[in-house]
Design a protein around this motif. Structure first.
Motif, PDB file in Angstrom:
ATOM      1  N   VAL A  70       1.126  -1.491   0.161  1.00 59.37           N
ATOM      2  CA  VAL A  70       0.111  -0.141   0.493  1.00 59.37           C
ATOM      3  C   VAL A  70       0.912   1.293  -0.452  1.00 59.37           C
ATOM      4  CG1 VAL A  70      -1.463   0.708   1.220  1.00 59.37           C
ATOM      5  CG2 VAL A  70      -1.892  -1.029   0.721  1.00 59.37           C
ATOM      6  N   SER A  71       0.940   2.326  -0.791  1.00 58.92           N
ATOM      7  CA  SER A  71       1.571   3.579  -0.690  1.00 58.92           C
ATOM      8  C   SER A  71       0.229   4.379  -1.148  1.00 58.92           C
ATOM      9  CB  SER A  71       1.907   3.747  -2.380  1.00 58.92           C
ATOM     10  OG  SER A  71       2.790   2.835  -2.258  1.00 58.92           O
ATOM     11  N   VAL A  72       0.389   5.476  -0.228  1.00 63.38           N
ATOM     12  CA  VAL A  72      -0.338   6.477   0.089  1.00 63.38           C
ATOM     13  C   VAL A  72       0.558   7.286  -0.587  1.00 63.38           C
ATOM     14  CG1 VAL A  72      -1.642   8.108   1.512  1.00 63.38           C
ATOM     15  CG2 VAL A  72      -1.207   5.770   2.397  1.00 63.38           C
ATOM     16  N   GLY A  73      -0.531   8.409  -1.238  1.00 64.85           N
ATOM     17  CA  GLY A  73      -0.385   9.496  -2.202  1.00 64.85           C
ATOM     18  C   GLY A  73       0.301  10.853  -1.197  1.00 64.85           C
ATOM     19  N   ILE A  74       0.618  11.792  -1.716  1.00 64.25           N
ATOM     20  CA  ILE A  74       0.816  13.196  -0.964  1.00 64.25           C
ATOM     21  C   ILE A  74       0.269  14.055  -1.721  1.00 64.25           C
ATOM     22  CG2 ILE A  74       2.662  14.927   0.066  1.00 64.25           C
ATOM     23  CD1 ILE A  74       2.336  12.060   1.463  1.00 64.25           C
ATOM     24  N   THR A  75      -0.208  15.200  -0.731  1.00 64.78           N
ATOM     25  CA  THR A  75      -1.298  15.949  -2.038  1.00 64.78           C
ATOM     26  C   THR A  75      -0.203  17.586  -2.000  1.00 64.78           C
ATOM     27  OG1 THR A  75      -3.236  15.878  -1.296  1.00 64.78           O
ATOM     28  CG2 THR A  75      -3.093  17.598  -2.732  1.00 64.78           C
ATOM     29  N   GLN A  76       0.337  17.998  -0.545  1.00 67.00           N
ATOM     30  CA  GLN A  76       1.397  18.833  -1.036  1.00 67.00           C
ATOM     31  C   GLN A  76       2.317  18.760   0.405  1.00 67.00           C
ATOM     32  OE1 GLN A  76      -1.332  21.930  -2.255  1.00 67.00           O
ATOM     33  NE2 GLN A  76      -1.239  22.880  -0.137  1.00 67.00           N
ATOM     34  N   ILE A  77       3.114  19.802   0.548  1.00 67.56           N
ATOM     35  CA  ILE A  77       4.011  19.781   1.935  1.00 67.56           C
ATOM     36  C   ILE A  77       3.825  21.580   1.358  1.00 67.56           C
ATOM     37  CG2 ILE A  77       5.865  19.354   3.447  1.00 67.56           C
ATOM     38  CD1 ILE A  77       6.463  17.471   1.222  1.00 67.56           C
ATOM     39  N   GLN A  78       3.593  22.182   2.512  1.00 67.44           N
ATOM     40  CA  GLN A  78       3.933  24.016   2.897  1.00 67.44           C
ATOM     41  C   GLN A  78       4.130  24.139   3.961  1.00 67.44           C
ATOM     42  OE1 GLN A  78      -0.036  23.446   2.048  1.00 67.44           O
ATOM     43  NE2 GLN A  78      -0.492  24.543   4.337  1.00 67.44           N
ATOM     44  N   LEU A  79       5.014  25.022   4.594  1.00 65.43           N
ATOM     45  CA  LEU A  79       5.768  25.654   5.416  1.00 65.43           C
ATOM     46  C   LEU A  79       4.343  26.524   6.116  1.00 65.43           C
ATOM     47  CD1 LEU A  79       8.850  26.256   4.137  1.00 65.43           C
ATOM     48  CD2 LEU A  79       8.353  25.123   6.296  1.00 65.43           C
ATOM     49  N   GLU A  80       4.361  26.748   7.465  1.00 63.68           N
ATOM     50  CA  GLU A  80       3.403  26.938   7.626  1.00 63.68           C
ATOM     51  C   GLU A  80       3.783  27.473   9.379  1.00 63.68           C
ATOM     52  OE1 GLU A  80      -0.287  26.243   7.464  1.00 63.68           O
ATOM     53  OE2 GLU A  80      -0.777  24.936   8.926  1.00 63.68           O
ATOM     54  N   GLN A  81       2.754  28.978   9.904  1.00 65.68           N
ATOM     55  CA  GLN A  81       3.505  29.118  11.483  1.00 65.68           C
ATOM     56  C   GLN A  81       2.793  28.300  12.051  1.00 65.68           C
ATOM     57  OE1 GLN A  81       2.681  33.174  10.967  1.00 65.68           O
ATOM     58  NE2 GLN A  81       4.618  34.146  11.726  1.00 65.68           N
ATOM     59  N   ASP A  82       2.994  28.078  13.246  1.00 65.41           N
ATOM     60  CA  ASP A  82       2.269  27.577  14.500  1.00 65.41           C
ATOM     61  C   ASP A  82       1.636  28.521  15.509  1.00 65.41           C
ATOM     62  OD1 ASP A  82       1.000  25.344  16.144  1.00 65.41           O
ATOM     63  OD2 ASP A  82       3.562  24.782  16.903  1.00 65.41           O
ATOM     64  N   THR A  83       0.501  28.402  16.260  1.00 63.02           N
ATOM     65  CA  THR A  83      -0.123  29.585  17.124  1.00 63.02           C
ATOM     66  C   THR A  83       0.177  29.301  18.339  1.00 63.02           C
ATOM     67  OG1 THR A  83      -1.335  27.640  17.693  1.00 63.02           O
ATOM     68  CG2 THR A  83      -2.239  28.535  15.216  1.00 63.02           C
ATOM     69  N   ALA A  84       0.451  29.971  19.149  1.00 61.66           N
ATOM     70  CA  ALA A  84       0.231  30.313  20.433  1.00 61.66           C
ATOM     71  C   ALA A  84      -0.822  29.311  21.249  1.00 61.66           C
ATOM     72  CB  ALA A  84      -0.136  31.445  21.058  1.00 61.66           C
ATOM     73  N   LYS A  85      -0.093  29.058  22.194  1.00 66.11           N
ATOM     74  CA  LYS A  85      -1.331  27.559  22.929  1.00 66.11           C
ATOM     75  C   LYS A  85      -1.729  28.691  24.158  1.00 66.11           C
ATOM     76  CE  LYS A  85      -0.291  23.214  25.639  1.00 66.11           C
ATOM     77  NZ  LYS A  85       0.780  22.468  26.498  1.00 66.11           N
ATOM     78  N   SER A  86      -3.508  27.902  24.154  1.00 64.96           N
ATOM     79  CA  SER A  86      -3.927  28.682  24.923  1.00 64.96           C
ATOM     80  C   SER A  86      -4.948  27.452  25.899  1.00 64.96           C
ATOM     81  CB  SER A  86      -5.345  28.984  24.556  1.00 64.96           C
ATOM     82  OG  SER A  86      -5.861  28.022  23.987  1.00 64.96           O
ATOM     83  N   SER A  87      -4.666  28.306  27.421  1.00 64.83           N
ATOM     84  CA  SER A  87      -4.764  27.210  28.440  1.00 64.83           C
ATOM     85  C   SER A  87      -6.282  27.583  29.378  1.00 64.83           C
ATOM     86  CB  SER A  87      -3.874  26.518  29.009  1.00 64.83           C
ATOM     87  OG  SER A  87      -2.837  27.333  30.028  1.00 64.83           O
ATOM     88  N   PHE A  88      -6.983  26.402  30.065  1.00 67.75           N
ATOM     89  CA  PHE A  88      -7.642  27.511  31.261  1.00 67.75           C
ATOM     90  C   PHE A  88      -7.734  27.240  32.443  1.00 67.75           C
ATOM     91  CE2 PHE A  88     -11.686  26.838  33.124  1.00 67.75           C
ATOM     92  CZ  PHE A  88     -12.154  28.252  32.605  1.00 67.75           C
ATOM     93  N   ASP A  89      -7.532  28.527  33.251  1.00 67.74           N
ATOM     94  CA  ASP A  89      -7.595  27.802  34.208  1.00 67.74           C
ATOM     95  C   ASP A  89      -8.653  27.631  35.230  1.00 67.74           C
ATOM     96  OD1 ASP A  89      -6.832  29.441  36.977  1.00 67.74           O
ATOM     97  OD2 ASP A  89      -5.428  30.076  36.692  1.00 67.74           O
ATOM     98  N   GLY A  90      -9.191  26.748  35.533  1.00 69.44           N
ATOM     99  CA  GLY A  90      -9.996  26.220  35.974  1.00 69.44           C
ATOM    100  C   GLY A  90     -10.980  27.166  37.571  1.00 69.44           C
ATOM    101  N   LEU A  91      -9.392  26.551  38.603  1.00 65.92           N
ATOM    102  CA  LEU A  91      -9.270  28.697  39.514  1.00 65.92           C
ATOM    103  C   LEU A  91     -10.128  29.817  39.211  1.00 65.92           C
ATOM    104  CD1 LEU A  91      -7.171  26.460  41.645  1.00 65.92           C
ATOM    105  CD2 LEU A  91      -9.431  25.670  42.114  1.00 65.92           C
ATOM    106  N   ARG A  92      -9.355  30.090  38.359  1.00 68.82           N
ATOM    107  CA  ARG A  92      -9.880  31.928  38.434  1.00 68.82           C
ATOM    108  C   ARG A  92     -10.800  31.821  37.142  1.00 68.82           C
ATOM    109  NH1 ARG A  92      -4.037  34.731  37.323  1.00 68.82           N
ATOM    110  NH2 ARG A  92      -3.261  32.274  36.513  1.00 68.82           N
ATOM    111  N   ARG A  93     -11.176  30.126  36.558  1.00 64.41           N
ATOM    112  CA  ARG A  93     -11.931  31.175  35.717  1.00 64.41           C
ATOM    113  C   ARG A  93     -11.628  31.685  34.356  1.00 64.41           C
ATOM    114  NH1 ARG A  93     -15.562  27.930  36.219  1.00 64.41           N
ATOM    115  NH2 ARG A  93     -17.469  28.851  34.299  1.00 64.41           N
ATOM    116  N   THR A  94     -10.469  31.697  33.831  1.00 60.17           N
ATOM    117  CA  THR A  94      -9.615  32.470  32.972  1.00 60.17           C
ATOM    118  C   THR A  94      -8.962  31.654  31.705  1.00 60.17           C
ATOM    119  OG1 THR A  94      -9.509  33.483  34.114  1.00 60.17           O
ATOM    120  CG2 THR A  94      -8.313  34.958  33.047  1.00 60.17           C
TER     121      THR A  94
END
Length: 504
Positions: free
Chosen positions: A146-170
């Motif tokens: 089995v071979s899986v075809g590749i459509t394209q490879i592109q460069l891009e930026q990653d995003t920041a990371k968000s997290s939720f503080d349950g104690l402060r609800r922020t």
């Protein structure tokens, strides 16, 4: 050589449009869904293993790093800041494209993908939607033809990371990851089962680690998958595609695909249509859930990035990278088998080697295969691999250590093999001594007693339970002794000594 031309000259997007090739395969019978065909495509976002980010001089962050400490003015989208392309990211992406048999484009361009979210400071992501770095290609899976075809490879930026503080609800935002280089690798819909999808991801991870472009670590978020799934009756056109976002484990990816397939089948059997939507995966419930429908999908309003000129790569530059490419996993496997290694020993070496540490900016790690190659020079490869798989790796496993923790150098193990082959010493005892793993003899009761006392002190509640007449808890104390001794103590002897100490 990397060539960049400035200023930006607008290019019509339709010049980059390419008709999509539809890949067809023979129908595959699956007893889980005997009358249905499953079609799967995967978009992988692999973080490039570069010291610096894609468009700034900031260092890339590491897991556990203090939030918002590896951020430049450009990463946080301060007005007036301009991007500067990191050539190492381009080089590693070209390595990936060549390893995946893709066509590296001499001309590619960067676009702005607009959407507004708290983890995207600029309000847009720089990507290569319409003029990617590479297009086409394929990757051969490890199981089946089995071979899986590749459509394209592109460069891009990653995003920041968000997290939720349950104690402060922020919600908290960590910009350390913002602007890190990503490769988006888009496959053709060539996979027909969750198992093939898992094989594709593992094979792709091995290739990226081999060429040094990414460490492929799903647990730490440097390798993330978006899976597209559709279901149709055998012989009919492909069904409506649904996308499952941000899967970060091969195991959970397989469960998510299976859950989604059964959801599609249930809808189709009841006479309803499958709505095209984007879904998440609930690991606790083992099922997907709706994130947004097609009608709610954002209009990304792509446009050429006016601050980044087209990326022009000469044929000479591409060929220079091609000539410096390391052996890919398929070639390495064939070479090892040609040396006379068995399928099993080859699998063991390749599996250990795929987990080797990947250096920054294309620095290739030296794993189990490199160790084997160095050790097998002027020695019988089959003798060497037996020593590695049965003695060295076995002893490391007993210590719960990985191959990267190996304290025995190639020279030390080579000399040891030569001495054993010459009949001058007995092997395992010397290697165990080299690794401080000699089994404790029955006569050496002092060491065993010391470990038993330490185990009792570490687990006082369990020790008291044994004193009160609960013998089953003794197994936990024996396990603690084995842990403290790194497997060197004899379990039966430890049990006897524990019982003696606890009676006093």
């Amino acid at each position: 050589m990397l060539v960049r031309r400035c200023p930006w000259r607008s290019v019509q997007l339709h010049q980059f449009w390419r008709p999509r090739q539809i890949h067809t395969r023979e129908a595959i019978y699956d007893k889980r869904w005997p009358d249905w065909e499953v079609v799967i495509g995967i978009e992988v976002h692999a973080q490039i293993k570069s010291r610096r980010k894609l468009f700034s001089e900031s260092f890339t962050s590491h897991p556990g790093e203090t939030p918002n400490t590896t951020v430049s003015a450009f990463d946080s989208a301060f007005p007036g800041t301009l991007p500067t392309l990191n050539p190492k990211c381009v080089e590693l992406a070209v390595r990936t494209a060549l390893a995946l048999n893709s066509k590296v484009q001499h001309h590619s361009a960067f676009d702005r993908k607009h959407y507004f979210y708290s983890d995207l400071p600029a309000g847009y992501q720089i990507t290569q939607r319409y003029a990617p770095l590479a297009s086409g290609g394929y990757i051969k899976l490890s199981k089946g033809d089995v071979s899986v075809g590749i459509t394209q490879i592109q460069l891009e930026q990653d995003t920041a990371k968000s997290s939720f503080d349950g104690l402060r609800r922020t919600s908290l935002i960590d910009l350390n990851r913002a602007g890190s280089g990503l490769m988006e690798i888009v496959s053709e819909p060539d996979m027909r089962s969750p198992e093939e999808a898992a094989d594709y991801v593992r094979t792709l991870q091995a290739v990226l680690r081999c060429v040094g472009s990414s460490d492929g670590n799903m647990e730490q978020g440097s390798f993330r998958c978006d899976v597209n799934v559709s279901v149709n009756k055998h012989g009919q056109a492909h069904g409506t595609r649904c996308e499952i976002k941000n899967l970060n484990s091969v195991k959970f990816m397989m469960i998510a695909i299976t859950s989604e397939v059964f959801r599609h089948i249930e809808l189709l059997k009841s006479g309803r249509s499958v709505p095209q939507d984007t879904r998440g995966f609930d690991e606790n419930k083992a099922e997907t859930f709706n994130l947004r429908s097609k009608a709610d999908s954002p209009d990304y309003r792509y446009m050429p990035d006016p601050n980044i000129p087209p990326l022009l790569l000469s044929e000479e530059y591409i060929e220079t990278i091609r000539k410096s490419m390391p052996d890919l996993p398929d070639a390495t496997r064939a070479r090892l088998l040609k040396l006379g290694l068995s399928e099993r020993d080859t699998d063991v070496l390749m599996a250990i080697d795929s987990g080797r540490e990947v250096g920054f900016d294309g620095e290739l790690g030296k794993g189990a295969v490199f160790y084997f190659d160095s050790l097998a020079q002027q020695r019988d490869p089959r003798v060497v691999v037996n020593w590695m798989t049965h003695e060295l790796i076995g002893q490391l496993t007993a210590r719960k250590e990985t191959f990267s923790d190996n304290p025995v150098s190639v020279k030390q193990l080579g000399e040891l093999i030569d001495l054993v082959q010459d009949g001058k010493i007995t092997a395992p005892s010397v290697l165990a001594q080299e690794l401080s793993l000699e089994a404790v003899s029955e006569d050496d009761s002092a060491s065993t007693r010391a470990w038993c006392v330490e185990a009792i002190e570490a687990l006082p509640d369990e020790a008291e339970a044994v004193r009160q007449g609960n013998p089953r808890v003794l197994n936990k104390l024996v396990g603690k002794v084995m842990q403290l001794s790194r497997g060197r103590a004899d379990a039966q002897t430890a049990r006897v000594v524990l019982e003696d100490v606890l009676r006093r």
